[in-house]
Write a protein that holds these residues in place. Structure first.
Motif, PDB file in Angstrom:
ATOM      1  N   ILE A  92      -1.840   0.548 -16.991  1.00  0.00           N
ATOM      2  CA  ILE A  92      -2.096   0.555 -18.438  1.00  0.00           C
ATOM      3  C   ILE A  92      -2.881  -0.684 -18.862  1.00  0.00           C
ATOM      4  CG2 ILE A  92      -0.993   0.465 -20.713  1.00  0.00           C
ATOM      5  CD1 ILE A  92       1.337   2.073 -19.467  1.00  0.00           C
ATOM      6  N   LEU A  93      -2.453  -1.848 -18.416  1.00  0.00           N
ATOM      7  CA  LEU A  93      -3.019  -3.103 -18.903  1.00  0.00           C
ATOM      8  C   LEU A  93      -4.436  -3.352 -18.398  1.00  0.00           C
ATOM      9  CD1 LEU A  93       0.119  -5.403 -18.564  1.00  0.00           C
ATOM     10  CD2 LEU A  93      -0.876  -4.520 -20.669  1.00  0.00           C
TER      11      LEU A  93
ATOM     12  N   ARG B 245       8.754  -9.747 -18.902  1.00  0.00           N
ATOM     13  CA  ARG B 245       7.323  -9.471 -18.988  1.00  0.00           C
ATOM     14  C   ARG B 245       7.005  -8.148 -18.307  1.00  0.00           C
ATOM     15  NH1 ARG B 245       2.582 -13.921 -17.905  1.00  0.00           N
ATOM     16  NH2 ARG B 245       1.099 -13.018 -19.366  1.00  0.00           N
ATOM     17  N   GLY B 246       5.979  -7.455 -18.829  1.00  0.00           N
ATOM     18  CA  GLY B 246       5.592  -6.165 -18.285  1.00  0.00           C
ATOM     19  C   GLY B 246       6.098  -5.044 -19.181  1.00  0.00           C
ATOM     20  N   LEU B 247       5.290  -4.032 -19.374  1.00  0.00           N
ATOM     21  CA  LEU B 247       5.619  -2.976 -20.334  1.00  0.00           C
ATOM     22  C   LEU B 247       6.936  -2.291 -20.005  1.00  0.00           C
ATOM     23  CD1 LEU B 247       2.095  -1.337 -20.772  1.00  0.00           C
ATOM     24  CD2 LEU B 247       3.225  -2.972 -22.279  1.00  0.00           C
ATOM     25  N   PHE B 248       7.116  -1.910 -18.755  1.00  0.00           N
ATOM     26  CA  PHE B 248       8.303  -1.145 -18.393  1.00  0.00           C
ATOM     27  C   PHE B 248       9.531  -2.045 -18.264  1.00  0.00           C
ATOM     28  CE2 PHE B 248       4.802   1.581 -17.297  1.00  0.00           C
ATOM     29  CZ  PHE B 248       5.236   2.824 -17.738  1.00  0.00           C
ATOM     30  N   GLU B 249       9.307  -3.309 -17.859  1.00  0.00           N
ATOM     31  CA  GLU B 249      10.415  -4.255 -17.801  1.00  0.00           C
ATOM     32  C   GLU B 249      10.973  -4.509 -19.207  1.00  0.00           C
ATOM     33  OE1 GLU B 249       7.615  -5.325 -14.369  1.00  0.00           O
ATOM     34  OE2 GLU B 249       7.474  -4.531 -16.388  1.00  0.00           O
TER      35      GLU B 249
ATOM     36  N   SER C 259       2.740  -0.705 -15.116  1.00  0.00           N
ATOM     37  CA  SER C 259       2.269  -1.629 -16.147  1.00  0.00           C
ATOM     38  C   SER C 259       0.815  -1.995 -15.905  1.00  0.00           C
ATOM     39  CB  SER C 259       3.123  -2.905 -16.159  1.00  0.00           C
ATOM     40  OG  SER C 259       4.454  -2.628 -16.505  1.00  0.00           O
ATOM     41  N   TRP C 260       0.476  -2.242 -14.652  1.00  0.00           N
ATOM     42  CA  TRP C 260      -0.904  -2.622 -14.306  1.00  0.00           C
ATOM     43  C   TRP C 260      -1.889  -1.514 -14.660  1.00  0.00           C
ATOM     44  CZ3 TRP C 260      -4.397  -6.084 -13.440  1.00  0.00           C
ATOM     45  CH2 TRP C 260      -5.567  -5.759 -12.750  1.00  0.00           C
TER      46      TRP C 260
ATOM     47  N   MET D   3       2.146  -7.234 -10.717  1.00  0.00           N
ATOM     48  CA  MET D   3       3.173  -6.728 -11.621  1.00  0.00           C
ATOM     49  C   MET D   3       3.522  -5.304 -11.222  1.00  0.00           C
ATOM     50  SD  MET D   3       0.985  -5.834 -15.092  1.00  0.00           S
ATOM     51  CE  MET D   3       0.432  -7.515 -15.332  1.00  0.00           C
TER      52      MET D   3
ATOM     53  N   SER E  79      10.663 -11.568 -13.119  1.00  0.00           N
ATOM     54  CA  SER E  79       9.755 -10.468 -12.785  1.00  0.00           C
ATOM     55  C   SER E  79       8.526 -10.987 -12.044  1.00  0.00           C
ATOM     56  CB  SER E  79       9.322  -9.724 -14.054  1.00  0.00           C
ATOM     57  OG  SER E  79       8.704 -10.599 -14.978  1.00  0.00           O
TER      58      SER E  79
ATOM     59  N   GLN F 106      -3.298  -7.816  -8.680  1.00  0.00           N
ATOM     60  CA  GLN F 106      -2.644  -6.616  -8.176  1.00  0.00           C
ATOM     61  C   GLN F 106      -3.009  -6.348  -6.720  1.00  0.00           C
ATOM     62  OE1 GLN F 106      -0.338  -5.865 -10.064  1.00  0.00           O
ATOM     63  NE2 GLN F 106       0.399  -3.839  -9.539  1.00  0.00           N
TER      64      GLN F 106
END
Length: 375
Positions: free
Chosen positions: A293-294, A53-57, A290-291, A286, A193, A320
């Motif tokens: 962006i989201l 989970r998470g864009l970069f992960e 990623s945070w 997270m 994650s 966060q």
């Protein structure tokens, strides 16, 4: 079928419990977990490969995940199954479903992506990908009907799995907890994650609560051996291994039933806590990139499923940098101390439970069978 994580495995298990008796000899395979295997489902790849989970992960594992999807697609185009069912995991499943549907293979998606929360434009991609959508929240049905996508509201399977009333004393007996002590259950997440980013803040919160009430008992269930080992490492590295915690394997439902309040990572687990009628604080951390962006992509102010269903901040959310141990401890302390608040939350969660209660196994299985027969 493809389920990408523990919650998807549980959801698919419920569907298969209705489908397997109707198709006793069917070959059911793909990607899933142990709950699906109970119904004779065969894994072609380990489910853990998709549990990122998470864009970069996800980007870090993109090549492997993409390779699995390509191999599965080629296998299914040759096999031409009677139906493909993607269980959640939309980033993996929708692209696969598009290619299968174009090839004339019926596709079903079980659990709508949260298009009502963010990335609403995905409805066009969904229309291209799925022959039929199964939704688990009542407000989702109208969204799909307006878009011309065949849809069935099947209720949420958790509403059937979790009883309307639970026995707190029996749950505490099972876990060896003091019946008279206050109990807080901590659910930092089942993904690695999630453990990475949530564990330290969650256990620091527990430490503050234990300082306020030395008799307080903390329960932390772990989804598996890998999660348990990683959790222990994180706690030791953060020098929090002196916090008195009962670490248990699985049995998250027992841990929730035993609790007076719960600190839970946002996700399906927060809905489980609501169905157990327990006060809760929802939190999530997270990777910072990623945070950033989201956090700009949401359509509504809530992330926790109980709050989304209630359409208000029924329980506190800390995301966060706001997920500070002192703030989370204060919110949990209020829930532990305020009996009127506990009763208000319980009644709201009872109403929520009734709204989500359907014969999910049979309703979803019938939708699958109708899709197969319409080929």
């Amino acid at each position: 079928m493809v389920a990408g994580e523990t919650s998807g495995d549980m959801l698919a298990n419920r569907l298969l419990s209705g489908l397997r008796p109707a198709l006793p000899d069917a070959h059911m395979h793909g990607i899933g977990g142990p709950r699906m295997a109970e119904h004779g489902f065969i894994n072609d790849w380990p489910m853990e490969k998709l549990s990122v989970r998470g864009l970069f992960e996800v980007l870090a594992h993109y090549r492997e995940i993409s390779g699995i999807r390509k191999q599965l697609r080629e296998q299914l185009l040759l096999e031409r199954p009677d139906v493909f069912i993607g269980v959640d995991a939309p980033d993996f499943n929708l692209d696969l479903e598009i290619q299968l549907k174009r090839a004339g293979i019926p596709t079903m998606h079980y659990i709508s992506p949260s298009i009502w929360a963010w990335r609403g434009g995905r409805i066009k991609k969904i229309a291209e990908a799925v022959s039929h959508m199964l939704v688990v929240f009542p407000f989702e049905e109208e969204i799909y009907r307006k878009a011309g996508i065949p849809v069935t509201y099947v209720g949420h399977p958790l509403a059937q799995v979790i009883p309307m009333e639970t026995d707190m004393a029996a749950a505490r007996d099972e876990l060896g907890l003091d019946k008279n002590a206050r109990v807080v259950t901590i659910l930092p997440g089942s993904r690695m994650s999630e453990l990475k980013y949530n564990t330290e803040a969650f256990i620091q919160t527990a430490k503050i609560l234990c300082q306020r009430d030395p008799q307080l008992q903390i329960v932390v269930p772990m989804a598996g051996d890998k999660q348990r080992s990683y959790y222990i490492k994180l706690v030791v590295d953060a020098k929090l291994d002196d916090v008195p915690v009962l670490l248990i394997d699985g049995r998250s439902h027992t841990a929730i039933a035993a609790a007076d309040a719960v600190l839970v990572a946002s996700g399906t687990a927060s809905l489980e806590v609501a169905l157990f009628k327990k006060p809760m604080v929802i939190a999530y951390k997270m990777m910072e990139a990623s945070w950033q962006i989201l956090r700009h992509m949401g359509y509504q102010p809530w992330i926790g499923l109980p709050n989304i269903l209630a359409r208000e901040f029924l329980v506190p959310e800390f995301l966060q940098s706001a997920a500070r141990p002192d703030a989370m401890a204060d919110a949990l302390w209020q829930q532990l101390s305020d009996e009127a608040l506990q009763q208000r939350l319980k009644q709201r969660f009872v109403d929520m439970h009734h709204s989500l209660l359907r014969d999910t196994a049979n309703v979803s299985a019938q939708a699958v069978l109708q899709l197969i027969s319409a080929k």
